[in-house]
Motif scaffolding. Structure first.
Motif, PDB file in Angstrom:
ATOM      1  N   UNK A 203      42.031  43.192  42.972  1.00 54.95           N
ATOM      2  CA  UNK A 203      42.839  41.967  43.015  1.00 54.95           C
ATOM      3  C   UNK A 203      41.994  40.809  42.493  1.00 54.95           C
ATOM      4  N   UNK A 204      42.629  39.911  41.754  1.00 56.60           N
ATOM      5  CA  UNK A 204      41.918  38.786  41.144  1.00 56.60           C
ATOM      6  C   UNK A 204      42.596  37.458  41.503  1.00 56.60           C
ATOM      7  N   UNK A 205      41.776  36.430  41.607  1.00 57.99           N
ATOM      8  CA  UNK A 205      42.277  35.070  41.699  1.00 57.99           C
ATOM      9  C   UNK A 205      42.126  34.406  40.339  1.00 57.99           C
ATOM     10  N   UNK A 206      43.148  33.695  39.922  1.00 59.01           N
ATOM     11  CA  UNK A 206      43.107  33.005  38.633  1.00 59.01           C
ATOM     12  C   UNK A 206      43.195  31.507  38.875  1.00 59.01           C
ATOM     13  N   UNK A 207      42.202  30.794  38.409  1.00 56.32           N
ATOM     14  CA  UNK A 207      42.179  29.341  38.549  1.00 56.32           C
ATOM     15  C   UNK A 207      42.228  28.706  37.163  1.00 56.32           C
ATOM     16  N   UNK A 208      42.866  27.565  37.085  1.00 57.04           N
ATOM     17  CA  UNK A 208      43.013  26.844  35.817  1.00 57.04           C
ATOM     18  C   UNK A 208      42.240  25.538  35.872  1.00 57.04           C
ATOM     19  N   UNK A 209      41.404  25.318  34.879  1.00 57.81           N
ATOM     20  CA  UNK A 209      40.596  24.102  34.822  1.00 57.81           C
ATOM     21  C   UNK A 209      41.486  22.895  34.562  1.00 57.81           C
ATOM     22  N   UNK A 216      40.209  30.966  34.692  1.00 52.50           N
ATOM     23  CA  UNK A 216      39.073  31.772  35.127  1.00 52.50           C
ATOM     24  C   UNK A 216      39.573  32.851  36.086  1.00 52.50           C
ATOM     25  N   UNK A 217      39.168  34.074  35.804  1.00 53.60           N
ATOM     26  CA  UNK A 217      39.596  35.230  36.595  1.00 53.60           C
ATOM     27  C   UNK A 217      38.428  35.699  37.450  1.00 53.60           C
TER      28      UNK A 217
END
Length: 601
Positions: A203-209, A216-217
């Motif tokens: 499982x991954x968290x994805x954040x957006x700058x 970013x994964x």
């Protein structure tokens, strides 16, 4: 010392933990994400113990998933639920236990599908496929005394006989589940029965700058795809798929789920023509099914010898084919089990080939042995040829391109230096890439319980579960990845194969002492409870049990009560003189020999 003594001593000296000291914090492994949610796969003895150990700590939310309708693992015996045919040839390792049943592509989970107007037999088949047939039979006795299969938190009642059977164990494990409020009628929301884990994926968290919009994964844990079976009527059932998210996974699904069948020339043709007459020992339930028939049993370990013993006097004729593997650490224990085989059972060497049929009927078929002997006239064939490791829910960590002793080339001690993932499973004879046979070095948030052979599963799982729970709670530290890989490659230098996961009394005791010392030392530093070593009283009971169980196992050339081969010519199948120097040494070696092979099925 002669062959058996040397073999046992060599096996007990293969210790992956020798010279290991508790790691300093400066060199410890750092987990990629915090660990709070833990999934346990399997509600057998190991899974129940794992739940108990994790529940002792307030750090975790724990969920237990069991594909069967109730707890017990292998010890949940059902008389009429067996798989239809032996897997000849072997199924691929990635599907040897079961073939994952995934929901249709693109559907939103949870997703449910109902099946109405189904024949009762088909409903039963779907249920059996979900729960998996168990590798035990009606009159199976335990492979050790009562004290060797005991939960320390719930000792056996004093009136329980020392020599127990599958009925005792089935009820005992369910009682322990009730003790933990985990039985199928306890309605505990922490456990899901009739629920099979189909997939475990990262499982991954994805954040957006906010500055440039780049994503970013980052790794964040595990997602379990679950398949729940519900029988809604005699002619109906439904399947429901859903997902749950976790930080760590305990694999306690057992070692006896994927039958192994030998690659003997001609066997596949025989099985294709007469599939209902060739079975694996997992399908065996009672000897009366073979009354007055001529039966060929293939395999000289626990299941083969005990089934042959049980068929004696019921079947018309029993022949037991045994492979002579003098280089195998399991050879002495197998000879010990062969000492129990009745004289009426004919023991023959390994099978070279099954000849093509020249006339109809399986009784017309001819079987050729490696010594040139031709046998024929069999009504039934039982493949008591063991099991393979298989985790279909972890396909990303299975690499079937590697054979037993092959490895992915490395550059140095760090497996990551190759940019290629080191697998857990290759040919199914062993599990690799584990630290202490517990933690997957590639991903130490995946742990394994009761995967070794020659261990006291009810007892040893207490210490391996404690290691997992304490490490994931931060109350004990793993060494760095480089250190764990270095120790692993040092151990691998002695070879993979079926004995890679084998312990025995002495090795289990040594590793248990190491685990207790490491975990207790770290508990002083980081907090947590202290573990206590088990009492040695059970070892004295086991010595008496083994002596009573194998009264004919005294060594020699077969003239003093041991088994005799049907016609070997070269004497390879005679039980060797053990050459004991004293009664105490003989007692120790006999106990060690039994312990190494007691669950070599």
């Amino acid at each position: 010392m002669r062959s058996l003594v040397l073999t046992v001593l060599i096996l007990s000296s293969i210790d992956p933990f020798e010279d290991i000291t508790a790691p300093h914090e400066a060199s410890s492994y750092t987990f990629k994400w915090p660990i709070h949610r833990v999934a346990i796969i399997g509600a057998g003895a190991g899974g129940l113990i794992a739940y108990d150990q994790f529940s002792r700590l307030n750090n975790f939310y724990v969920r237990l998933f069991e594909r069967d309708s109730m707890p017990g693992g292998n010890w949940h015996y059902t008389a009429n639920e067996t798989s239809p045919n032996a897997p000849v040839p072997n199924f691929p390792t990635s599907k040897a236990d079961f073939e994952p049943d995934l929901p249709p592509d693109g559907v939103k989970l949870p997703y449910e599908k109902s099946f109405e107007g189904v024949e009762e037999q088909r409903v039963l088949e779907v249920k059996i496929d979900q729960r998996a047939p168990k590798p035990i039979w009606e009159r199976l006795g335990a492979t050790g005394p009562r004290s060797y299969q005991e939960f320390r938190a719930l000792p056996w009642p004093e009136q329980t006989p020392i020599d127990i059977n599958r009925t005792h164990l089935q009820r005992y494990v369910r009682t322990f589940a009730s003790f933990l409020s985990l039985n199928s009628n306890d309605n505990n929301p922490d456990v899901s029965y009739d629920t099979r884990v189909e997939r475990v994926t990262k499982r991954y968290n994805i954040t957006t700058s906010t500055e440039n919009g780049q994503q970013t994964k980052t790794e964040a844990g595990w997602t379990l795809l679950l398949r729940q079976f519900t029988q809604t009527g005699n002619n109906s059932y439904k399947i429901r798929w859903r997902e749950e998210h976790f930080d760590a996974i305990v694999v306690a699904s057992g070692r006896f789920n994927a039958p192994n069948t030998p690659d003997i020339p001609g066997l596949s043709q025989w099985a294709s023509l007469y599939p209902h007459l060739i079975s694996h020992s997992r399908q065996y339930r009672r000897p009366e099914e073979f009354a007055n028939q001529s039966v060929l049993v293939i395999g000289g370990s626990v299941s083969g010898t005990e089934i042959a013993e049980e068929l004696d006097g019921v079947a018309g004729k029993v022949i037991l084919s045994v492979r002579d593997s003098e280089d195998s650490a399991h050879t002495p224990p197998r000879k010990m089990h062969l000492s129990r085989v009745p004289r009426n059972v004919s023991i023959v060497p390994e099978i070279k080939s099954f000849h093509p049929f020249t006339a109809p009927g399986i009784t017309s078929g001819k079987v050729e042995l490696f010594n040139g002997t031709i046998l024929h006239g069999f009504d039934r064939i039982i493949l008591a040829t063991g099991y393979r490791y298989s985790f279909p829910f972890l396909p990303q960590y299975i690499n079937t391109s590697l054979r037993a002793n092959e490895t992915i080339p490395i550059q140095g001690t760090d497996a990551k230096s190759t940019q290629r993932q080191q697998p857990l499973i290759t040919d199914g004879t062993h599990i690799r890439s584990l630290h202490l046979d517990i933690f997957y070095i590639e991903e130490p948030t995946i742990g394994f319980i009761n995967m070794n052979t020659g261990i006291e599963t009810f007892l040893y799982s207490e210490f391996t579960s404690a290691a997992l729970s304490k490490v994931w709670a931060g109350q004990a530290k793993l060494p760095s990845s480089d250190f764990m890989w270095a120790r692993h490659w040092e151990r691998v230098g002695k070879g993979y194969g079926r004995t890679f996961m084998a312990y025995g009394v002495e090795k289990q005791a040594a590793i248990t002492k190491y685990l207790v010392g490491w975990l207790n030392q770290d508990a002083v530093k980081y907090g947590g409870y202290q573990l206590n070593l088990p009492s040695d009283n059970r070892l004295q009971i086991s010595k008496l049990w083994v002596a009573a169980r194998f009264p004919n196992y005294r060594g020699g050339d077969g003239s003093n009560g041991e088994w005799q081969p049907l016609s070997t010519g070269d004497g390879l199948f005679a039980i060797n003189d053990l050459g004991f120097d004293s009664d105490s040494e003989g007692e120790r070696e006999r106990d060690e020999t039994w312990s190494v092979g007691r669950d070599d099925w």
